[in-house]
Enzyme design. Structure first.
Site, PDB file in Angstrom:
ATOM      1  N   LYS A  31      34.074  17.831  66.836  1.00  0.00           N
ATOM      2  CA  LYS A  31      33.236  19.003  67.127  1.00  0.00           C
ATOM      3  C   LYS A  31      32.585  19.523  65.839  1.00  0.00           C
ATOM      4  CE  LYS A  31      36.535  21.609  68.888  1.00  0.00           C
ATOM      5  NZ  LYS A  31      37.708  20.759  68.705  1.00  0.00           N
ATOM      6  N   ARG A 107      38.580  28.709  74.228  1.00  0.00           N
ATOM      7  CA  ARG A 107      39.749  27.832  74.249  1.00  0.00           C
ATOM      8  C   ARG A 107      40.681  28.153  75.406  1.00  0.00           C
ATOM      9  NH1 ARG A 107      39.768  26.432  68.521  1.00  0.00           N
ATOM     10  NH2 ARG A 107      41.334  24.918  67.959  1.00  0.00           N
ATOM     11  N   ARG A 152      42.106  13.602  58.008  1.00  0.00           N
ATOM     12  CA  ARG A 152      40.994  14.523  57.732  1.00  0.00           C
ATOM     13  C   ARG A 152      41.158  15.231  56.378  1.00  0.00           C
ATOM     14  NH1 ARG A 152      39.115  18.638  62.299  1.00  0.00           N
ATOM     15  NH2 ARG A 152      41.163  19.594  62.101  1.00  0.00           N
ATOM     16  N   ARG A 185      43.788  20.570  55.566  1.00  0.00           N
ATOM     17  CA  ARG A 185      44.105  21.841  56.225  1.00  0.00           C
ATOM     18  C   ARG A 185      45.608  21.950  56.426  1.00  0.00           C
ATOM     19  NH1 ARG A 185      40.175  22.661  61.273  1.00  0.00           N
ATOM     20  NH2 ARG A 185      42.189  23.282  62.134  1.00  0.00           N
ATOM     21  N   ARG A 196      49.231  21.626  68.353  1.00  0.00           N
ATOM     22  CA  ARG A 196      47.816  21.942  68.635  1.00  0.00           C
ATOM     23  C   ARG A 196      47.308  21.101  69.799  1.00  0.00           C
ATOM     24  NH1 ARG A 196      45.313  20.608  63.254  1.00  0.00           N
ATOM     25  NH2 ARG A 196      43.326  21.207  64.181  1.00  0.00           N
TER      26      ARG A 196
HETATM   27  P1  AMP Z   1      40.277  24.975  64.690  1.00  0.00           P
HETATM   28  O1  AMP Z   1      39.725  25.025  63.316  1.00  0.00           O
HETATM   29  O2  AMP Z   1      39.221  25.172  65.746  1.00  0.00           O
HETATM   30  O3  AMP Z   1      41.109  23.729  64.952  1.00  0.00           O
HETATM   31  O4  AMP Z   1      41.270  26.237  64.840  1.00  0.00           O
HETATM   32  C1  AMP Z   1      42.402  26.381  64.016  1.00  0.00           C
HETATM   33  C2  AMP Z   1      43.350  27.386  64.632  1.00  0.00           C
HETATM   34  O5  AMP Z   1      42.713  28.674  64.735  1.00  0.00           O
HETATM   35  C3  AMP Z   1      43.816  27.063  66.033  1.00  0.00           C
HETATM   36  O6  AMP Z   1      44.917  26.161  66.049  1.00  0.00           O
HETATM   37  C4  AMP Z   1      44.184  28.459  66.538  1.00  0.00           C
HETATM   38  O7  AMP Z   1      45.423  28.894  65.995  1.00  0.00           O
HETATM   39  C5  AMP Z   1      43.096  29.338  65.929  1.00  0.00           C
HETATM   40  N1  AMP Z   1      41.914  29.435  66.809  1.00  0.00           N
HETATM   41  C6  AMP Z   1      40.661  28.939  66.579  1.00  0.00           C
HETATM   42  N2  AMP Z   1      39.826  29.219  67.581  1.00  0.00           N
HETATM   43  C7  AMP Z   1      40.552  29.914  68.503  1.00  0.00           C
HETATM   44  C8  AMP Z   1      40.256  30.468  69.777  1.00  0.00           C
HETATM   45  N3  AMP Z   1      39.045  30.338  70.345  1.00  0.00           N
HETATM   46  N4  AMP Z   1      41.265  31.110  70.435  1.00  0.00           N
HETATM   47  C9  AMP Z   1      42.484  31.243  69.898  1.00  0.00           C
HETATM   48  N5  AMP Z   1      42.839  30.722  68.705  1.00  0.00           N
HETATM   49  C10 AMP Z   1      41.883  30.058  67.995  1.00  0.00           C
END
Ligand code: AMP
Length: 243
Positions: A31, A107, A152, A185, A196
């Site tokens: 994404k 999400r 990554r 990360r 996740r």
């Molecule tokens: P990402 O970078 O999109 O993989 O997000 C990293 C982390 O941020 C996720 O594992 C969640 O803990 C939190 N997070 C990101 N976007 C959301 C969302 N839309 N709703 C809830 N938690 C989020």
């Protein structure tokens, strides 16, 4: 670029009205990579709720303090907190007139319903193109996702994303663009990755059905080469494949 040649377009992509584009997909589906491409080609911002949350954690804001431990466990931050943060970003960025890319949002079903209401209000103020989001779901097999996430690395300066297995930098651990030392990360370690992916299956995967039922879902095979995924995304946005 190869993908650009694959899709003929008669209009200047920088003038297209894109509206709200949602990229759905498991962590590691690509994404972020596709968002960056779309953002450059169409001149609309990539809004990643994960990036916004990480920025809040770095700055030690109230949101950051609350979100930090939840994110470290690979769980989802409460809906309302993410929704407020997102609305603020859309409304204060000054760069969302022709559209924006949502990367990592919605999400949960509750977030998707919130977004529907939010976009309805936007469409009243900004025109019909906003009424329904364009949803592109990028699907990738489980083993491929694991390799993408464990491999990554990203550049803390320019945000470029690498993968030590598939797209390594020219010099190990250093960004090709600016020479910064690449970082992993905190939540890209195996234990948190599996959490996740579970959160994704439980809470986010049902969203594909939600958008399919509304007739706004496009599916793209994310196991293809990055360029091919990009060409498919462009086809949806430019060649009338948009529903
Ligand atoms: P990402 O970078 O999109 O993989 O997000 C990293 C982390 O941020 C996720 O594992 C969640 O803990 C939190 N997070 C990101 N976007 C959301 C969302 N839309 N709703 C809830 N938690 C989020």
């Amino acid at each position: 670029m190869q993908a650009e040649a694959a899709v003929a377009t008669l209009v200047d992509p920088q003038t297209l009205m894109i509206g709200a584009l949602i990229l759905l997909g498991a962590p590691g589906a690509g994404k972020g990579t596709q968002s960056k491409f779309v953002s450059t080609r169409y001149g609309i911002p990539q809004i990643s709720t994960g990036d916004l949350l990480r920025e809040n954690v770095r700055k030690g804001t109230q949101i950051g303090i609350q979100a930090k431990s939840i994110m470290e466990k690979g769980q989802l931050v409460p809906d309302e907190m993410v929704e407020d943060m997102l609305a603020r970003r859309i409304e204060t960025g000054g760069d969302t007139d022709r559209g924006f890319i949502l990367d990592g949002f919605p999400r949960t079903l509750a977030q998707a319903k919130w977004l529907d209401e939010y976009l309805k209000k936007w469409s009243v103020r900004h025109g019909q193109a906003w009424a329904a989001p364009v949803v592109i779901s990028i699907t990738v097999g489980y083993n491929q996702l694991l390799r993408r996430l464990t491999g990554r690395r990203s550049c803390p300066t320019c945000g470029r994303i690498y993968n030590i297995y598939f797209q390594p930098p020219r010099i190990a651990d250093l960004c090709d663009n600016d020479g910064s030392k690449l970082i992993t990360r905190r939540d890209d370690c195996e234990e948190v990755i599996s959490e996740r992916l579970k959160a994704y299956e439980r809470q986010t995967l049902p969203l594909t059905e939600y958008y399919r039922a509304k007739g706004s879902l496009h599916e793209v095979n994310g196991d293809q080469a990055t360029d091919e995924v990009t060409a498919a995304v462009m086809g949806i946005l430019e060649n009338g494949d948009r529903l």
